[in-house]
Design an enzyme around this catalytic site. Sequence first.
Site, PDB file in Angstrom:
ATOM      1  N   CYS A  30       0.867  -1.266   0.077  1.00  0.00           N
ATOM      2  CA  CYS A  30      -0.052   0.044  -0.151  1.00  0.00           C
ATOM      3  C   CYS A  30       0.854   1.185  -0.016  1.00  0.00           C
ATOM      4  O   CYS A  30       0.816   2.285  -0.935  1.00  0.00           O
ATOM      5  CB  CYS A  30      -0.710  -0.081   1.156  1.00  0.00           C
ATOM      6  SG  CYS A  30      -2.284   1.282   1.218  1.00  0.00           S
ATOM      7  N   CYS A  31       1.892   1.314   0.614  1.00  0.00           N
ATOM      8  CA  CYS A  31       2.851   2.284   1.006  1.00  0.00           C
ATOM      9  C   CYS A  31       3.655   2.397  -0.377  1.00  0.00           C
ATOM     10  O   CYS A  31       3.815   3.790  -0.821  1.00  0.00           O
ATOM     11  CB  CYS A  31       3.591   2.236   1.962  1.00  0.00           C
ATOM     12  SG  CYS A  31       3.125   2.740   3.516  1.00  0.00           S
ATOM     13  N   CYS A  85      -1.464   8.535   7.302  1.00  0.00           N
ATOM     14  CA  CYS A  85      -2.541   8.075   6.809  1.00  0.00           C
ATOM     15  C   CYS A  85      -3.652   7.788   7.903  1.00  0.00           C
ATOM     16  O   CYS A  85      -3.172   6.987   8.946  1.00  0.00           O
ATOM     17  CB  CYS A  85      -2.612   6.914   5.692  1.00  0.00           C
ATOM     18  SG  CYS A  85      -1.941   7.179   4.169  1.00  0.00           S
ATOM     19  N   CYS A  98      -3.786   4.335   9.085  1.00  0.00           N
ATOM     20  CA  CYS A  98      -2.708   3.720   9.597  1.00  0.00           C
ATOM     21  C   CYS A  98      -2.071   4.424  10.834  1.00  0.00           C
ATOM     22  O   CYS A  98      -0.818   4.364  11.146  1.00  0.00           O
ATOM     23  CB  CYS A  98      -1.743   3.288   8.831  1.00  0.00           C
ATOM     24  SG  CYS A  98      -2.122   2.091   7.210  1.00  0.00           S
ATOM     25  N   CYS A 156       7.553   4.235   5.760  1.00  0.00           N
ATOM     26  CA  CYS A 156       6.708   4.029   4.700  1.00  0.00           C
ATOM     27  C   CYS A 156       7.484   3.463   3.435  1.00  0.00           C
ATOM     28  O   CYS A 156       6.911   3.208   2.388  1.00  0.00           O
ATOM     29  CB  CYS A 156       6.046   5.197   4.511  1.00  0.00           C
ATOM     30  SG  CYS A 156       7.018   6.560   4.037  1.00  0.00           S
TER      31      CYS A 156
END
Length: 232
Positions: free
Chosen positions: A117-118, A200, A203, A226
């Site tokens: 995702c990062c 985010c 998270c 990240c």
Amino acid sequence: MESETKQHVAEWARELEGQDPDAIIRFAVERFGNKLAVATQFGMDGCSLVHRVSRIAKSTYIFTIDTGLLFHETYELADRLERELQVRIARVKPKSSVAEQAVAHGPNLWERDPDLCCTLRKVHPMLTALEGRSAWVTAIRKSQSHTRADTEVVQWDEKFAMVKFCPLVHQSEADIEAYVKEQQVPTNPLRTLGYASIGCMTCTRPTKPGEDPRAGRWWRTEKTECGLHTKK
């Protein structure tokens, strides 16, 4: 060319070690001009960096990675900094929206594979943000976490193949707090609710008393970065 630049980086690191953050920023601006990029994700450190840059060279390219998952308060802070400091902060977004990512990789990817995702929502947009640049400036500091303890004031960034300046590297949290208070720099109101490090909204949680400032990031896993400040 890369080896020559790396040699310069070592020289610059020796020259700039121990200097005031503003002196380091001026050096970066004078050396790289419109090839320089300044990154911020609007933490207290990042806000102080933007403020310093606004006093030294307002026209410097400043950007943030807008993952599409930031807190509402973060978006409002970005707008406020632009207004009050009279700078432009480019919002660099991933190629795919959050909804499109869910179709391709399944919903809530940040819970199942936060590294991917990062990579999709931060690292890939970073490549876009730095396109055509030769150096970038970041607000990371040694004392933020053990993973950043070996950060140097200037270093060669292997991941993005360019020079990386860290003018706040030796600043303590108390130093940053004193600066934003003295200069009346806007910061994220979420800090007053216990969010010591803000990323985010999916998270990030408030930290508990005695926890590491970054303990509220990716708390579901052992992830600590990240990917923007790692070598691979």
